[in-house]
Scaffold this motif. Structure first.
Motif, PDB file in Angstrom:
ATOM      1  N   UNK A  55      39.201   5.079 -45.829  1.00  0.00           N
ATOM      2  CA  UNK A  55      39.225   6.113 -46.857  1.00  0.00           C
ATOM      3  C   UNK A  55      38.272   5.787 -48.018  1.00  0.00           C
ATOM      4  N   UNK A  56      38.404   4.560 -48.543  1.00  0.00           N
ATOM      5  CA  UNK A  56      37.538   4.144 -49.649  1.00  0.00           C
ATOM      6  C   UNK A  56      36.077   4.150 -49.245  1.00  0.00           C
ATOM      7  N   UNK A  57      35.808   3.738 -48.000  1.00  0.00           N
ATOM      8  CA  UNK A  57      34.426   3.708 -47.512  1.00  0.00           C
ATOM      9  C   UNK A  57      33.870   5.114 -47.367  1.00  0.00           C
ATOM     10  N   UNK A  58      34.718   6.043 -46.901  1.00  0.00           N
ATOM     11  CA  UNK A  58      34.283   7.433 -46.750  1.00  0.00           C
ATOM     12  C   UNK A  58      33.925   8.039 -48.103  1.00  0.00           C
ATOM     13  N   UNK A  59      34.773   7.749 -49.099  1.00  0.00           N
ATOM     14  CA  UNK A  59      34.493   8.228 -50.456  1.00  0.00           C
ATOM     15  C   UNK A  59      33.184   7.626 -50.959  1.00  0.00           C
ATOM     16  N   UNK A  60      32.963   6.347 -50.636  1.00  0.00           N
ATOM     17  CA  UNK A  60      31.738   5.660 -51.045  1.00  0.00           C
ATOM     18  C   UNK A  60      30.506   6.398 -50.517  1.00  0.00           C
ATOM     19  N   UNK A  61      30.515   6.756 -49.238  1.00  0.00           N
ATOM     20  CA  UNK A  61      29.352   7.414 -48.631  1.00  0.00           C
ATOM     21  C   UNK A  61      29.134   8.807 -49.220  1.00  0.00           C
ATOM     22  N   UNK A  62      30.225   9.526 -49.496  1.00  0.00           N
ATOM     23  CA  UNK A  62      30.097  10.857 -50.104  1.00  0.00           C
ATOM     24  C   UNK A  62      29.507  10.736 -51.506  1.00  0.00           C
ATOM     25  N   UNK A  63      30.026   9.787 -52.284  1.00  0.00           N
ATOM     26  CA  UNK A  63      29.546   9.617 -53.647  1.00  0.00           C
ATOM     27  C   UNK A  63      28.120   9.085 -53.694  1.00  0.00           C
ATOM     28  N   UNK A  64      27.735   8.337 -52.682  1.00  0.00           N
ATOM     29  CA  UNK A  64      26.345   7.867 -52.638  1.00  0.00           C
ATOM     30  C   UNK A  64      25.396   9.050 -52.506  1.00  0.00           C
ATOM     31  N   UNK A  65      25.762  10.031 -51.679  1.00  0.00           N
ATOM     32  CA  UNK A  65      24.933  11.228 -51.531  1.00  0.00           C
ATOM     33  C   UNK A  65      24.889  12.005 -52.849  1.00  0.00           C
ATOM     34  N   UNK A  66      26.064  12.162 -53.482  1.00  0.00           N
ATOM     35  CA  UNK A  66      26.124  12.868 -54.761  1.00  0.00           C
ATOM     36  C   UNK A  66      25.360  12.109 -55.844  1.00  0.00           C
ATOM     37  N   UNK A  67      25.401  10.784 -55.760  1.00  0.00           N
ATOM     38  CA  UNK A  67      24.671   9.950 -56.711  1.00  0.00           C
ATOM     39  C   UNK A  67      23.166  10.204 -56.598  1.00  0.00           C
ATOM     40  N   UNK A  68      22.684  10.284 -55.391  1.00  0.00           N
ATOM     41  CA  UNK A  68      21.253  10.539 -55.162  1.00  0.00           C
ATOM     42  C   UNK A  68      20.868  11.919 -55.688  1.00  0.00           C
ATOM     43  N   UNK A  69      21.723  12.911 -55.394  1.00  0.00           N
ATOM     44  CA  UNK A  69      21.444  14.271 -55.860  1.00  0.00           C
ATOM     45  C   UNK A  69      21.419  14.331 -57.386  1.00  0.00           C
ATOM     46  N   UNK A  70      22.458  13.785 -58.003  1.00  0.00           N
ATOM     47  CA  UNK A  70      22.528  13.785 -59.460  1.00  0.00           C
ATOM     48  C   UNK A  70      21.382  13.020 -60.087  1.00  0.00           C
ATOM     49  N   UNK A  71      21.003  11.897 -59.463  1.00  0.00           N
ATOM     50  CA  UNK A  71      19.912  11.088 -59.973  1.00  0.00           C
ATOM     51  C   UNK A  71      18.585  11.816 -59.945  1.00  0.00           C
ATOM     52  N   UNK A  72      18.316  12.498 -58.836  1.00  0.00           N
ATOM     53  CA  UNK A  72      17.048  13.220 -58.728  1.00  0.00           C
ATOM     54  C   UNK A  72      17.008  14.415 -59.685  1.00  0.00           C
ATOM     55  N   UNK A  73      18.143  15.098 -59.848  1.00  0.00           N
ATOM     56  CA  UNK A  73      18.195  16.208 -60.809  1.00  0.00           C
ATOM     57  C   UNK A  73      17.870  15.697 -62.208  1.00  0.00           C
ATOM     58  N   UNK A  74      18.536  14.614 -62.605  1.00  0.00           N
ATOM     59  CA  UNK A  74      18.297  14.043 -63.934  1.00  0.00           C
ATOM     60  C   UNK A  74      16.862  13.558 -64.084  1.00  0.00           C
ATOM     61  N   UNK A  75      16.337  12.945 -63.031  1.00  0.00           N
ATOM     62  CA  UNK A  75      14.986  12.397 -63.084  1.00  0.00           C
ATOM     63  C   UNK A  75      13.936  13.489 -63.234  1.00  0.00           C
ATOM     64  N   UNK A  76      14.173  14.639 -62.626  1.00  0.00           N
ATOM     65  CA  UNK A  76      13.185  15.711 -62.656  1.00  0.00           C
ATOM     66  C   UNK A  76      13.254  16.564 -63.922  1.00  0.00           C
ATOM     67  N   UNK A  77      14.413  16.605 -64.595  1.00  0.00           N
ATOM     68  CA  UNK A  77      14.539  17.511 -65.746  1.00  0.00           C
ATOM     69  C   UNK A  77      14.602  16.791 -67.089  1.00  0.00           C
ATOM     70  N   UNK A  78      14.709  15.449 -67.098  1.00  0.00           N
ATOM     71  CA  UNK A  78      14.950  14.762 -68.364  1.00  0.00           C
ATOM     72  C   UNK A  78      13.837  14.994 -69.391  1.00  0.00           C
ATOM     73  N   UNK A  79      12.595  15.210 -68.920  1.00  0.00           N
ATOM     74  CA  UNK A  79      11.464  15.346 -69.827  1.00  0.00           C
ATOM     75  C   UNK A  79      11.397  16.729 -70.477  1.00  0.00           C
ATOM     76  N   UNK A  80      12.053  17.733 -69.867  1.00  0.00           N
ATOM     77  CA  UNK A  80      11.945  19.105 -70.382  1.00  0.00           C
ATOM     78  C   UNK A  80      12.565  19.241 -71.778  1.00  0.00           C
ATOM     79  N   UNK A  81      13.789  18.741 -72.006  1.00  0.00           N
ATOM     80  CA  UNK A  81      14.331  18.832 -73.377  1.00  0.00           C
ATOM     81  C   UNK A  81      13.501  18.051 -74.401  1.00  0.00           C
ATOM     82  N   UNK A  82      12.753  17.051 -73.936  1.00  0.00           N
ATOM     83  CA  UNK A  82      11.945  16.248 -74.849  1.00  0.00           C
ATOM     84  C   UNK A  82      10.762  17.039 -75.389  1.00  0.00           C
ATOM     85  N   UNK A  83      10.134  17.846 -74.520  1.00  0.00           N
ATOM     86  CA  UNK A  83       8.902  18.526 -74.922  1.00  0.00           C
ATOM     87  C   UNK A  83       9.119  19.969 -75.377  1.00  0.00           C
ATOM     88  N   UNK A  84      10.293  20.537 -75.092  1.00  0.00           N
ATOM     89  CA  UNK A  84      10.539  21.922 -75.491  1.00  0.00           C
ATOM     90  C   UNK A  84      11.069  21.998 -76.918  1.00  0.00           C
TER      91      UNK A  84
END
Length: 234
Positions: A1-30
């Motif tokens: 169970x814990x391992x399954x949650x780990x794999x799901x959260x790893x995918x969500x972690x990657x998604x959240x990370x890429x979203x943050x990485x791609x948009x973080x500069x927009x509030x800085x320059x706008x």
């Protein structure tokens, strides 16, 4: 169970990370306070919330529940935990200073002080652990958290004297969160994308080296701008 949650959260972690990485500069320059700043600022915050929660779980799982974790993976998991605390505490601080921008007295809200104190103490603890393990990244990078946590506590526990004080604290908190975003990518994401086994230690510290002077420089600029004598235009 814990391992399954780990794999799901790893995918969500990657998604959240890429979203943050791609948009973080927009509030800085706008335009500050504009629609784009507000919209992409919140997109960045939600992405970092997902990153922080998933990183915390994955770090705890690797350290305490995965019997196959190597010593190196344990060290990186502690780094993951610290990144989780650094990113969440910095983003939280950046938002809370806006909530209390009109305050005229010492701020003693327990949750606000807790997050700043947690950042300070975790930085001290992880740095000590890094030195005991001779792990350069864990030894020195947490100094960022120590400095930020201490600065935040001082801000909360002092009566504001500067004009637009909340402005400085907001962008410093959010840019500090950016440090954790980019650093995590250089440590974990980039090597996997580029299929390389190791990355120069200089690259690990490069986001801190670049963004910290930016925070200081913007602080100096806006201090002069908002606290200038009347009749003088900068």
């Amino acid at each position: 169970m814990l391992e399954s949650v780990f794999h799901v959260l790893r995918i969500l972690h990657i998604i959240g990370g890429f979203v943050a990485l791609f948009v973080f500069w927009i509030p800085i320059i706008t335009k500050k306070g504009g629609k784009l700043h507000y919209l992409f600022g919140w997109i960045y915050v939600y992405g970092m919330i997902l990153v922080a929660i998933s990183a915390f779980y994955m770090g705890v799982y690797r350290i305490f529940f995965d019997s196959n974790t190597t010593n190196e993976e344990v060290s990186f998991s502690w780094f993951l935990l610290f990144i989780s605390i650094l990113s969440s505490a910095s983003a939280y601080y950046g938002l809370r200073v806006l909530r209390f921008k009109t305050r005229k007295q010492v701020h003693t809200h327990m949750l606000d002080l807790f997050f700043s104190l947690l950042l300070l103490l975790s930085g001290i603890g992880i740095s000590i652990y890094g030195f005991t393990q001779s792990f350069v990244l864990l030894s020195w990078f947490p100094l960022v958290g120590i400095a930020l946590g201490l600065t935040q506590l001082i801000y909360w526990l002092k009566i504001p004297t500067k004009k637009m004080h909340w402005w400085f604290e907001h962008f410093s908190g959010m840019l500090a969160c950016c440090i954790s975003t980019i650093t995590a990518f250089t440590v974990f994401g980039a090597p996997r994308l580029l299929n390389v086994e190791s990355v120069s230690i200089i690259l690990w510290f490069l986001p801190t080296i670049i963004i910290t002077p930016l925070i200081i420089g913007l602080g100096i600029y806006y201090t002069k701008k908002f606290n200038k004598p009347k009749g003088i235009n900068l």
